[in-house]
Scaffold this motif. Structure first.
Motif: not given
Length: 324
Positions: A163-175, A272-288
């Motif tokens: 399918a020539e695709i990759a699974l990518v984590l990025k910012h959603h348009t919703e802040p 580093w590492p920390l028990a809680e990081t900024y990245l792993n504490s943020q909400p996420v949506v799956i768009s597929f």
């Protein structure tokens, strides 16, 4: 501004660093550690660091997307390193405190072999047609990640070449919301990314599990820091230790001339590492949207699992779970 990626030489530190000896108990493993002073490097000042864009330094392994076999491919980082004899000579030279630029390498004999598909990093220096090692005695480079590769199985899990695709984590348009979605490899061609996940660098972001490993690609420069600290050591330390946005591995500044400048928590003596990081504490949506792809994803693949979660939201990145 499109983030430029140093594909991929060592990124210089924001501050001038100095080498300090470790306690004797650690000397056999590493006889010294590198700590930042309070002086900003000349390279950072020349690159106009004060107008640069600060981004989160993501803790993973570096990847590169470029053409192979006539199509966009994911490439894994593979530095060509010296053999044991050459490494001993180089270390003796370094410990003699002489200028490492004066060390003479025999490129054809001093280095371990690499696969025929290996390519050197784009900005590596050459002499008489041979790539030259950097100040650490390594030649940064890349190898293509083949489908079902055993050596690079976690890299392979985030790409689908049919399918020539990759699974990518990025910012959603919703802040304030992250998004995981398939991205055409052609859209990230000639970019570097960070592979993160269950089996990468002891999984600092808590992704997946041993039974259900989760890996994702993060484009370099994807996560801009909105409220960065002033470029003073005390302010940066306070930022790292005192706010949720500072719970990151480090900062990479993207300068307008294309130069990258970094600062790692370790340079400031911080944990580093920390028990809680900024990245792993943020909400996420799956768009597929699976209907876009004329491909039957393998039932155990990440693409299959994420396609079944299309539209679902999770309160934290590390909360993502697949149905058994």
């Amino acid at each position: 501004m499109r983030r430029r990626c140093a594909v991929q030489r060592k990124v210089p530190c924001l501050f001038v660093t100095e080498v300090k000896e470790e306690p004797s108990a650690k000397r056999e493993r590493q006889p010294f550690k590198v700590l930042a002073t309070e002086t900003i490097t000349g390279k950072a000042l020349e690159a106009d660091i004060y107008s640069a864009i600060p981004t989160e330094k993501v803790d993973g392994t570096c990847c590169y997307v470029t053409t192979y076999k006539g199509q966009p491919y994911l490439w894994a980082r593979l530095d060509r390193k010296p053999n044991k004899q050459a490494e001993k000579r180089f270390k003796r030279f370094l410990y003699s405190l002489e200028d490492c630029k004066e060390f003479v390498w025999n490129v054809e004999e001093d280095f371990k072999p690499v696969p025929d598909t290996w390519i050197p990093a784009r900005d590596i220096e050459f002499s008489n047609g041979n790539p030259l090692p950097d100040e650490n005695g390594h030649m940064p480079g890349w190898v293509p990640v083949e489908k079902n590769s055993k050596q690079y199985c976690w890299h392979s899990s985030v790409v689908n070449y049919e399918a020539e695709i990759a699974l990518v984590l990025k910012h959603h348009t919703e802040p304030g919301l992250l998004e995981i979605s398939p991205v055409p490899l052609s859209e990230i061609l000639e970019q570097t990314l960070e592979l993160i996940g269950t089996n990468i660098n002891a999984n600092p972001y808590g992704l997946g599990s041993k039974k259900q490993p989760v890996h994702l690609l993060v484009p370099h420069g994807a996560f801009e820091i909105k409220n960065p600290p002033a470029l003073k050591q005390n302010d940066i330390v306070s930022w790292f230790e005192g706010c949720s946005e500072g719970k990151v591995e480090g900062i990479v500044w993207h300068c307008h001339d294309g130069c990258l400048i970094k600062l790692h928590r370790h340079h400031l003596g911080l944990r580093w590492p920390l028990a809680e990081t900024y990245l792993n504490s943020q909400p996420v949506v799956i768009s597929f949207n699976r209907t876009k792809y004329d491909t039957d994803f393998e039932p155990k693949s990440l693409f299959h699992h994420f396609s079944n979660l299309d539209g679902q939201r999770f309160d934290r990145l590390k909360d993502i779970k697949f149905d058994a």
